[in-house]
Design an enzyme around this catalytic site. Structure first.
Site, short mmCIF file in Angstrom:
data_model
loop_
_atom_site.label_atom_id
_atom_site.label_comp_id
_atom_site.label_asym_id
_atom_site.label_seq_id
_atom_site.Cartn_x
_atom_site.Cartn_y
_atom_site.Cartn_z
N LEU A 38 -23.26 45.15 -14.88
CA LEU A 38 -23.07 44.11 -13.87
C LEU A 38 -24.41 43.40 -13.64
O LEU A 38 -25.41 44.04 -13.37
CB LEU A 38 -22.56 44.72 -12.57
CG LEU A 38 -21.29 45.58 -12.69
CD1 LEU A 38 -20.87 46.09 -11.33
CD2 LEU A 38 -20.17 44.80 -13.35
N GLY A 65 -22.33 55.17 -15.45
CA GLY A 65 -23.34 55.49 -14.45
C GLY A 65 -23.78 54.23 -13.75
O GLY A 65 -23.74 53.15 -14.33
N GLY A 66 -24.19 54.35 -12.51
CA GLY A 66 -24.65 53.18 -11.77
C GLY A 66 -23.66 52.05 -11.85
O GLY A 66 -22.50 52.19 -11.46
N ASP A 67 -24.10 50.91 -12.38
CA ASP A 67 -23.22 49.75 -12.52
C ASP A 67 -22.87 49.50 -13.99
O ASP A 67 -22.61 48.39 -14.40
CB ASP A 67 -23.87 48.50 -11.91
CG ASP A 67 -25.14 48.09 -12.62
OD1 ASP A 67 -25.80 48.95 -13.22
OD2 ASP A 67 -25.48 46.90 -12.58
N GLU A 68 -22.86 50.57 -14.78
CA GLU A 68 -22.54 50.48 -16.20
C GLU A 68 -21.17 51.08 -16.49
O GLU A 68 -20.85 52.17 -16.03
CB GLU A 68 -23.60 51.22 -17.03
CG GLU A 68 -24.98 50.65 -16.88
CD GLU A 68 -26.05 51.51 -17.52
OE1 GLU A 68 -27.07 50.94 -17.90
OE2 GLU A 68 -25.85 52.74 -17.64
#
Length: 175
Positions: free
Chosen positions: A51, A91-94
């Site tokens: 993102l 993970g995170g925005d992945e």
């Protein structure tokens, strides 16, 4: 006890925020898809989605708000793929999408373009309207890797090239 065991099993293989497959389940499914692709002489595609500007959302609106955004994004991404594809929050925005049984590049492009397009509609969350884009990197089995790690790394590399190219776009892996 059985309900607890089911819940523990689910949590071991799924992202607690989005309910999507986690890295462990993603790798398991991807490795099976690679084996099947090899046997059927078909291709598979790995899409690495990041993102654009998500850190700003977390920093300005808070992590709780960011979590709501990630759940909403997961739903939108799910609408872009087939039931046989795997969508994972890496993970995170992945996010990672694995597409099995690919006949040609046009099939991959159709999914990638849906993903880019789904971000054109603003996100309305808690009376906030957000515009967000994504960058997508693509690697294809067997051309860009023979195993999960290679394909993941190469799709990640392609994603960073998409970001270098101005974000809100996609890039196929090249040497």
């Amino acid at each position: 006890r059985k309900n607890i065991e089911k819940r523990v099993e689910f949590m071991a293989h799924h992202d607690t925020l989005t309910g999507l497959p986690n890295r462990v389940l993603l790798q398991d499914r991807a490795e099976k898809i690679i084996i099947k692709s090899n046997l059927n002489l078909k291709k598979s595609a790995f899409l690495f989605i990041d993102l654009d500007g998500f850190k700003t959302i977390n920093d300005t609106l808070g992590h709780a708000f960011g979590d709501i955004v990630l759940k909403t994004v997961a739903g939108r991404l799910q609408s872009c793929i087939r039931s046989t594809d795997t969508l994972s929050r890496y993970g995170g925005d992945e996010f990672i999408v694995v597409i099995p049984d690919v006949n040609n590049e046009n099939e991959i492009l159709a999914v990638v373009k849906k993903i880019i397009k789904v971000f054109q509609k603003p996100f309305e969350i808690n009376n906030q309207i957000l515009s967000m884009t994504s960058s997508v990197g693509v690697s294809v089995y067997p051309e860009h890797g023979k195993n999960f790690e290679q394909l993941l790394q190469n799709s990640d590399t392609a994603m960073y090239k998409a970001k270098e190219n101005g974000k809100n776009t996609y890039c196929f892996f090249t040497q």
